[in-house]
Design a protein around this motif. Structure first.
Motif, PDB file in Angstrom:
ATOM      1  N   SER A 580       0.828  -1.206   0.000  1.00 17.46           N
ATOM      2  CA  SER A 580       0.000   0.000   0.000  1.00 17.46           C
ATOM      3  C   SER A 580       0.856   1.248   0.000  1.00 17.46           C
ATOM      4  CB  SER A 580      -0.920   0.016   1.230  1.00 17.46           C
ATOM      5  OG  SER A 580      -1.764  -1.120   1.253  1.00 17.46           O
ATOM      6  N   GLY A 581       0.435   2.230  -0.773  1.00 15.27           N
ATOM      7  CA  GLY A 581       1.056   3.546  -0.768  1.00 15.27           C
ATOM      8  C   GLY A 581       0.045   4.590  -0.343  1.00 15.27           C
ATOM      9  N   TYR A 582       0.461   5.508   0.527  1.00 17.09           N
ATOM     10  CA  TYR A 582      -0.429   6.531   1.071  1.00 17.09           C
ATOM     11  C   TYR A 582       0.174   7.902   0.765  1.00 17.09           C
ATOM     12  CZ  TYR A 582      -1.608   2.429   3.935  1.00 17.09           C
ATOM     13  OH  TYR A 582      -1.930   1.163   4.374  1.00 17.09           O
ATOM     14  N   TRP A 583      -0.671   8.833   0.341  1.00 17.67           N
ATOM     15  CA  TRP A 583      -0.187  10.164  -0.013  1.00 17.67           C
ATOM     16  C   TRP A 583      -1.168  11.210   0.510  1.00 17.67           C
ATOM     17  CZ3 TRP A 583      -0.464  12.610  -5.562  1.00 17.67           C
ATOM     18  CH2 TRP A 583       0.169  13.864  -5.539  1.00 17.67           C
ATOM     19  N   ASP A 584      -0.664  12.058   1.386  1.00 17.78           N
ATOM     20  CA  ASP A 584      -1.388  13.246   1.817  1.00 17.78           C
ATOM     21  C   ASP A 584      -1.088  14.339   0.797  1.00 17.78           C
ATOM     22  OD1 ASP A 584      -2.305  15.576   2.960  1.00 17.78           O
ATOM     23  OD2 ASP A 584      -1.440  15.205   4.938  1.00 17.78           O
ATOM     24  N   MET A 585      -2.053  14.625  -0.077  1.00 14.52           N
ATOM     25  CA  MET A 585      -1.816  15.525  -1.205  1.00 14.52           C
ATOM     26  C   MET A 585      -1.920  16.994  -0.834  1.00 14.52           C
ATOM     27  SD  MET A 585      -3.779  13.421  -4.240  1.00 14.52           S
ATOM     28  CE  MET A 585      -5.353  13.314  -3.387  1.00 14.52           C
ATOM     29  N   GLY A 586      -2.311  17.282   0.413  1.00  8.39           N
ATOM     30  CA  GLY A 586      -2.480  18.664   0.830  1.00  8.39           C
ATOM     31  C   GLY A 586      -3.895  19.152   0.573  1.00  8.39           C
ATOM     32  N   ALA A 587      -4.250  20.263   1.217  1.00  8.35           N
ATOM     33  CA  ALA A 587      -5.571  20.878   1.070  1.00  8.35           C
ATOM     34  C   ALA A 587      -6.689  19.915   1.453  1.00  8.35           C
ATOM     35  CB  ALA A 587      -5.784  21.397  -0.351  1.00  8.35           C
ATOM     36  N   GLY A 588      -6.386  18.922   2.294  1.00  9.56           N
ATOM     37  CA  GLY A 588      -7.396  17.990   2.761  1.00  9.56           C
ATOM     38  C   GLY A 588      -7.615  16.782   1.884  1.00  9.56           C
ATOM     39  N   TYR A 589      -6.867  16.646   0.789  1.00 10.37           N
ATOM     40  CA  TYR A 589      -7.050  15.520  -0.121  1.00 10.37           C
ATOM     41  C   TYR A 589      -6.036  14.416   0.190  1.00 10.37           C
ATOM     42  CZ  TYR A 589     -10.254  18.353  -2.863  1.00 10.37           C
ATOM     43  OH  TYR A 589     -11.323  19.106  -3.261  1.00 10.37           O
ATOM     44  N   HIS A 590      -6.515  13.176   0.200  1.00 11.30           N
ATOM     45  CA  HIS A 590      -5.690  12.021   0.507  1.00 11.30           C
ATOM     46  C   HIS A 590      -5.966  10.930  -0.523  1.00 11.30           C
ATOM     47  CE1 HIS A 590      -4.610  13.416   4.634  1.00 11.30           C
ATOM     48  NE2 HIS A 590      -5.728  14.090   4.474  1.00 11.30           N
ATOM     49  N   SER A 591      -4.922  10.184  -0.866  1.00 12.89           N
ATOM     50  CA  SER A 591      -5.094   9.069  -1.793  1.00 12.89           C
ATOM     51  C   SER A 591      -4.369   7.849  -1.247  1.00 12.89           C
ATOM     52  CB  SER A 591      -4.578   9.420  -3.190  1.00 12.89           C
ATOM     53  OG  SER A 591      -3.204   9.730  -3.151  1.00 12.89           O
ATOM     54  N   GLN A 592      -4.843   6.691  -1.653  1.00 16.95           N
ATOM     55  CA  GLN A 592      -4.261   5.422  -1.222  1.00 16.95           C
ATOM     56  C   GLN A 592      -4.356   4.429  -2.362  1.00 16.95           C
ATOM     57  OE1 GLN A 592      -5.836   3.903   2.494  1.00 16.95           O
ATOM     58  NE2 GLN A 592      -5.330   1.787   1.991  1.00 16.95           N
ATOM     59  N   LEU A 593      -3.268   3.725  -2.629  1.00 17.11           N
ATOM     60  CA  LEU A 593      -3.240   2.697  -3.662  1.00 17.11           C
ATOM     61  C   LEU A 593      -2.796   1.385  -3.020  1.00 17.11           C
ATOM     62  CD1 LEU A 593      -3.488   1.917  -6.662  1.00 17.11           C
ATOM     63  CD2 LEU A 593      -1.048   2.472  -6.902  1.00 17.11           C
ATOM     64  N   ASP A 594      -3.650   0.360  -3.126  1.00 13.32           N
ATOM     65  CA  ASP A 594      -3.367  -0.969  -2.597  1.00 13.32           C
ATOM     66  C   ASP A 594      -3.252  -1.943  -3.764  1.00 13.32           C
ATOM     67  OD1 ASP A 594      -3.866  -0.258   0.306  1.00 13.32           O
ATOM     68  OD2 ASP A 594      -5.831   0.191  -0.524  1.00 13.32           O
ATOM     69  N   VAL A 595      -2.141  -2.641  -3.851  1.00 12.12           N
ATOM     70  CA  VAL A 595      -1.900  -3.597  -4.931  1.00 12.12           C
ATOM     71  C   VAL A 595      -1.600  -4.949  -4.315  1.00 12.12           C
ATOM     72  CG1 VAL A 595      -0.504  -4.151  -6.954  1.00 12.12           C
ATOM     73  CG2 VAL A 595      -0.961  -1.752  -6.376  1.00 12.12           C
ATOM     74  N   GLY A 596      -2.326  -5.988  -4.764  1.00 10.21           N
ATOM     75  CA  GLY A 596      -2.039  -7.298  -4.200  1.00 10.21           C
ATOM     76  C   GLY A 596      -3.101  -8.329  -4.504  1.00 10.21           C
ATOM     77  N   ARG A 597      -3.208  -9.314  -3.616  1.00 10.79           N
ATOM     78  CA  ARG A 597      -4.107 -10.461  -3.779  1.00 10.79           C
ATOM     79  C   ARG A 597      -5.281 -10.321  -2.818  1.00 10.79           C
ATOM     80  NH1 ARG A 597      -3.543 -16.708  -2.464  1.00 10.79           N
ATOM     81  NH2 ARG A 597      -4.439 -17.611  -4.364  1.00 10.79           N
TER      82      ARG A 597
END
Length: 702
Positions: A580-597
């Motif tokens: 999993s990768g987590y990114w606080d993009m600023g201005a209240g926006y957040h994203s998360q990418l989960d890759v797997g099984r």
């Protein structure tokens, strides 16, 4: 017949309208919860971050809609339409009843000017059956006397009444044809191949803000209701008339006469997460900063050598304001204080209040406070504060900024033993619960309500044994009988069988949290991990406290539990895991990418994007694509949904970290299904990081 020059109808308003400035009044909502007249859209927008719900009821039709103003120009909509088709023998409900879910977008291309109308484009039924598939281009202009005029051009379902050859086909020949409505039923897929194709039709109308609370509207609809006419109700006219009365600044009640045959009742409610329901000030006042020059205060402080007394009294004072003292050491003029924030939505407020208490409790020779935030027994961040700065700037005009620039925040390191007597500790709670289930093809809403007993025992720091038992008392969640037809391992599609458990041992686990290296967190848990799976899971998270990026790895080997949610198991087991990768993009926006099984053995990725507000609200979207073909996945084609978090303190006005969390999926299938693990590391520690402290520092003195 081809109607030449039709596109110019959208610009007629700009040529003939009087120069009237745009209105400040909030736009009305149509029956789809979008800015509009009665059923048709207009070119208006909600206020930034507005969240609106609408309910419309007319003959054999119930329509729920939710809209969110994602940006100043972009509106996102979710609709759930229930159409009932009486059978030939007169029974109220038939086998052909249709419960349809879909998403939509509305984008304002141009703002309204003195002579120019506002202009917007929209797409309906982005991810659905195609039953309401349509697109539109619409213009709206304000006129004198509180009147607004709207004219638009529609395609798809919005061209089913009064349609003519597509004027865009003069430029793009491929836009001339379109599948018949309902023929493009790839459920859950983007219906992009047909956007703005086929016949077009005009729609429009006029709205009048008669008083501050009453809005009247008349429109000509270009929707012939081709799939409902003669079955759910009769379409005798394309003209609709509506009235909306504002019950408050949030709630509106409406009535309408639709299609020359049906009376409708509408209700809408709008909120904005940036506007709390209660004013601030309901929380307790912070303790004062005690200046060391106060002789009486100095005399009341314990001596530096009496550390047990300092710990005991400090723990008692912090407990009064919702903060748990985890550890305290004093040496070389520095006090290291570890705290658990149990009450304040922003941890900067907990740090500020702790610092105030320390000024009253610690000897005068302690010149610096090192306040460490603890999450699930893990030290996360450290804030170093000069005691002299607290004394100097407590009443300064820019005191929050002054303390932020003069204090240091960073990663915390282990090093302080827990307070004597803090462990072992045991906590429990007996509370009511409500568990709703949406979008069942046999019943749009199912719900279970009852009581839940939860308990946790922590024999030592980081080691926790806990569980949850639920006892249903009422509801219809256990009435579901629709059998799964999934061709995949049935890891979620048989959830209705688990819902029949009474009582239900929802979770029973042991977990150990620790920090194996700087900037690294780890967790191992085992047992009955969730309602449908038990096993062993491990997670490692790399997350520098001052970073807006984090990465984690989670691996679990699980066995499917028995339907009775007891200690029995079924014969399906799987190893699942994600990077999993987590990114606080600023201005209240957040994203998360989960890759797997995933649980069904499929592999792929999940993307989550959400907006978080300063007061704890959050609204997000997620979508999962795996190697499961859409046809094998079944209805919905792939997993997707909407997440909403409402902080309880936003409603009550009091300090609390409690939230109400909702996840809405059009349908829950087996592809792309993950474990529902409690206490995942990123969610557990993020609120205590240095980045979050900086983002919420404005509450340091609150």
């Amino acid at each position: 017949m081809r109607l030449r020059g039709t596109v110019s109808a959208l610009t007629v308003l700009s040529l003939v309208c009087a120069p009237v400035a745009a209105q400040d009044a909030a736009p009305g909502l149509n029956t789809y919860a979008m800015p509009g007249l009665v059923e048709m859209p207009d070119a208006g927008s909600l206020a930034r971050d507005d969240l609106a719900y609408s309910l419309s009821v007319f003959r054999n039709t119930i329509r729920h809609g939710v809209a969110y103003q994602l940006t100043d120009r972009l509106t996102f909509g979710l609709r759930y339409n229930l159409s009932y088709f009486p059978t030939s023998d007169g029974k109220a409900f038939g086998s052909e009843d249709n419960f349809d879910r879909s998403f939509g977008l509305h984008y304002r291309l141009l703002n309204e000017g003195t002579y120019r109308p506002a202009l917007a484009v929209g797409i309906n039924d982005l991810l659905g059956t195609g039953r309401f598939e349509s697109e539109y281009l619409v213009a709206t202009k304000s006129l004198p006397g509180g009147v607004t005029a709207t004219a638009g051009l529609g395609w798809g379902r919005l061209a089913s009444a009064g349609g003519f050859s597509n004027p865009l086909a003069d430029v793009f020949s491929g836009l001339s044809d379109r599948d018949a409505l309902g023929d493009n039923n790839t459920i859950g897929e983007f219906n992009s191949p047909q956007w703005f194709q086929g016949d077009a039709a005009l729609f429009g109308g006029v709205a009048w803000q008669a008083t501050d609370t009453l809005r009247l509207a008349v429109e000509r609809s270009s929707d012939a209701y081709p799939l409902e006419d003669g079955r759910a109700f009769d379409v005798r006219s394309q003209y609709n008339f509506g009235a909306q009365y504002a019950l408050s600044d949030r709630a509106t009640l409406g009535a309408a006469w639709l299609y020359g045959s049906e009376a409708a009742v509408t209700f809408s409610y709008q909120i904005n997460p940036n506007e709390p329901r209660n004013p601030s000030g309901l929380e307790t006042a912070p303790p004062p900063v005690v200046v060391r020059s106060a002789v009486a205060a100095d005399a009341a402080r314990p001596a530096a050598a009496d550390l047990p007394a300092i710990r005991a009294e400090t723990a008692a004072r912090l407990d009064e304001i919702g903060i748990v003292l985890h550890g305290l050491t004093v040496g070389d003029g520095v006090a290291r204080v570890e705290i658990e924030n149990r009450e304040y939505q922003r941890s900067a407020q907990a740090v500020g209040r702790t610092a105030r208490v320390l000024t009253a409790m610690l000897p005068a020779q302690v010149a610096r406070f090192d306040i460490v935030l603890i999450a699930d027994a893990l030290p996360v961040s450290s804030t170093q504060i000069s005691r002299a700065d607290l004394e100097t700037y407590q009443y300064a005009y820019d005191n929050a900024w002054a303390m932020q620039t003069r204090s240091a925040r960073g990663d915390a390191v282990p090093g302080t033993d827990p307070l004597p007597g803090l462990y072992p500790r045991f906590t429990y709670a007996l509370s009511p619960y409500v568990a709703p289930s949406f979008f069942d093809p046999d019943a749009p809403l199912r719900v279970s309500a009852g009581v839940a007993l939860s308990a946790e025992w922590e024999p030592l720091a980081g080691l926790t044994f806990g569980g949850v038992v639920r006892k249903p008392l009422l509801g219809n969640l256990d009435d579901a009988t629709r059998e799964s037809t999934s061709v995949l391992p049935r890891v979620r599609s048989e959830a209705y069988l688990y819902d029949k458990a009474d009582p239900a041992l929802e979770r029973l686990t042991g977990a150990y949290n620790f920090r194996p290296a700087p900037r690294v967190y780890a967790r191992i848990n085992a047992g009955l991990l969730e309602s449908m799976f038990g096993g062993v899971a491990g997670e490692v998270l790399w997350y520098p406290s001052g970073s807006r990026f984090a990465m984690g790895v989670e691996v679990a080997h699980v066995v499917q539990r028995g339907f009775d949610q007891d200690f029995s198991f079924r014969d399906y087991e799987v190893t699942t895991g994600h990077v999993s990768g987590y990114w606080d993009m600023g201005a209240g926006y957040h994203s998360q990418l989960d890759v797997g099984r995933y649980l069904a053995g499929d592999t792929g990725a999940t993307l989550t994007v959400k907006r978080e507000f300063e007061n704890g609200w959050s609204l997000g979207l997620f979508a999962t694509l795996t190697d499961v073909p859409f046809d094998d996945f079944g209805e919905g084609s792939f997993d997707k949904g909407v997440m909403l978090t409402v902080p309880v303190g936003w409603v009550t006005g009091q300090s609390t970290r409690a939230t109400s969390d909702f996840t809405l999926r059009p349908v829950q299938r087996d592809g792309g299904a993950r474990l529902n693990l409690d206490g995942r590391l990123y969610d557990a520690v993020r609120a205590e990081t240095a980045v979050e402290l900086d983002d919420g520092w404005g509450r340091f003195w609150r």
